[in-house]
Enzyme design. Sequence first.
Site, PDB file in Angstrom:
ATOM      1  N   SER A  66      -7.386  -2.943  -3.270  1.00 34.85           N
ATOM      2  CA  SER A  66      -7.767  -1.835  -4.154  1.00 34.85           C
ATOM      3  C   SER A  66      -6.929  -1.820  -5.420  1.00 34.85           C
ATOM      4  O   SER A  66      -7.444  -1.569  -6.516  1.00 34.85           O
ATOM      5  CB  SER A  66      -7.652  -0.496  -3.420  1.00 34.85           C
ATOM      6  OG  SER A  66      -6.299  -0.153  -3.154  1.00 34.85           O
ATOM      7  N   LYS A  67      -5.644  -2.092  -5.293  1.00 34.88           N
ATOM      8  CA  LYS A  67      -4.759  -2.048  -6.456  1.00 34.88           C
ATOM      9  C   LYS A  67      -4.913  -3.283  -7.334  1.00 34.88           C
ATOM     10  O   LYS A  67      -4.787  -3.197  -8.566  1.00 34.88           O
ATOM     11  CB  LYS A  67      -3.302  -1.870  -6.018  1.00 34.88           C
ATOM     12  CG  LYS A  67      -3.015  -0.532  -5.357  1.00 34.88           C
ATOM     13  CD  LYS A  67      -3.318   0.640  -6.278  1.00 34.88           C
ATOM     14  CE  LYS A  67      -2.911   1.971  -5.662  1.00 34.88           C
ATOM     15  NZ  LYS A  67      -3.146   3.123  -6.554  1.00 34.88           N
ATOM     16  N   TYR A 116      -5.117  -1.827   0.778  1.00 33.15           N
ATOM     17  CA  TYR A 116      -4.324  -1.265  -0.322  1.00 33.15           C
ATOM     18  C   TYR A 116      -4.109  -2.306  -1.413  1.00 33.15           C
ATOM     19  O   TYR A 116      -4.324  -2.034  -2.603  1.00 33.15           O
ATOM     20  CB  TYR A 116      -2.985  -0.754   0.209  1.00 33.15           C
ATOM     21  CG  TYR A 116      -2.170  -0.015  -0.827  1.00 33.15           C
ATOM     22  CD1 TYR A 116      -2.558   1.240  -1.273  1.00 33.15           C
ATOM     23  CD2 TYR A 116      -1.011  -0.576  -1.356  1.00 33.15           C
ATOM     24  CE1 TYR A 116      -1.817   1.933  -2.221  1.00 33.15           C
ATOM     25  CE2 TYR A 116      -0.261   0.101  -2.298  1.00 33.15           C
ATOM     26  CZ  TYR A 116      -0.669   1.352  -2.726  1.00 33.15           C
ATOM     27  OH  TYR A 116       0.070   2.033  -3.677  1.00 33.15           O
ATOM     28  N   SER A 161      -0.155  -0.402  -8.659  1.00 28.90           N
ATOM     29  CA  SER A 161       0.981  -0.667  -7.771  1.00 28.90           C
ATOM     30  C   SER A 161       1.387  -2.125  -7.874  1.00 28.90           C
ATOM     31  O   SER A 161       0.544  -3.008  -8.129  1.00 28.90           O
ATOM     32  CB  SER A 161       0.603  -0.348  -6.319  1.00 28.90           C
ATOM     33  OG  SER A 161       1.617  -0.766  -5.422  1.00 28.90           O
ATOM     34  N   ASP A 196     -12.492  15.786  -4.103  1.00 23.66           N
ATOM     35  CA  ASP A 196     -12.195  14.422  -3.668  1.00 23.66           C
ATOM     36  C   ASP A 196     -12.691  13.481  -4.770  1.00 23.66           C
ATOM     37  O   ASP A 196     -13.866  13.539  -5.150  1.00 23.66           O
ATOM     38  CB  ASP A 196     -12.923  14.139  -2.355  1.00 23.66           C
ATOM     39  CG  ASP A 196     -12.573  12.787  -1.742  1.00 23.66           C
ATOM     40  OD1 ASP A 196     -12.393  11.816  -2.507  1.00 23.66           O
ATOM     41  OD2 ASP A 196     -12.501  12.704  -0.514  1.00 23.66           O
TER      42      ASP A 196
END
Length: 264
Positions: A161-162, A158, A145, A65
């Site tokens: 984080s991107k 999300y 992204s 991980d």
Amino acid sequence: MSEKIAIKNKPLKVFITGASSGIGESLAHQYAKEGATLGLVGRRLELLTKIKSNIKTDCEIYAVDVSDQKKLQKAANHFIKKYGPPDIVIANAGVSTGTLAGEKKDLDTFKRVIEINLFGVIHTFLPFIEIYKKKKSGQLVGIASVAGIRGLPGSGAYSTSKAALINYLESLRIEMRPFGIHVTTIAPGFIHTLMTKHNCYTMPFILDVDVAVSRFRKAIHNKKCFVIIPWQMKIVGTIMKFLPAPLWDFLAKGGPKKIRKMIQ
């Protein structure tokens, strides 16, 4: 340029995270076809083992991980000891789920998404940076992204984080340049993978994973600093970036939402 990128002189050595499915798996197979020596990292050993069985080049697999910095360091050390430093390190591992930014019960999910999507990339690069500095070469590739360009309602974890990843990679790129180390940021739009399989809304300009990855590899080969794929999403992303906040708020408020679920 041909879809097939010729590898001059000796075969490449490529270290890839998130390699057990989707983009990472496609990267592994495409680089293997060019004779690359591979280090593949993923959480699912059974899938990594299956991928390795279909690869004819030297390949090491690591069931790790990326949020576990110590285990990832150990995997990197093993690869370096056996094959030498990789020419390219691709931090691809990532997760996505719906979250509500103002909901306390989504806090653990927020932390987990950022832990994997941001700190997982940092953990991936750290074992190689000092080696790259000494040899004055190497390439670090982060898969970000388009979702990192603006905050998306229902996808706060999300998007956050991107967005953080894009800025981290930019900082790193500037810091690494004096050492001859290239840093490439790839910001995809929608791609047919398990991550997008359950999206119950229209995904414009969606690409087949192998088509997308062949374009990624061109960008990597050409040592691009930052690239949005496909080109249509580059136009969308540019518009998104420069829209005034009130107009973006109006346009985004009714946008589609991902299903909320915990990330293990």
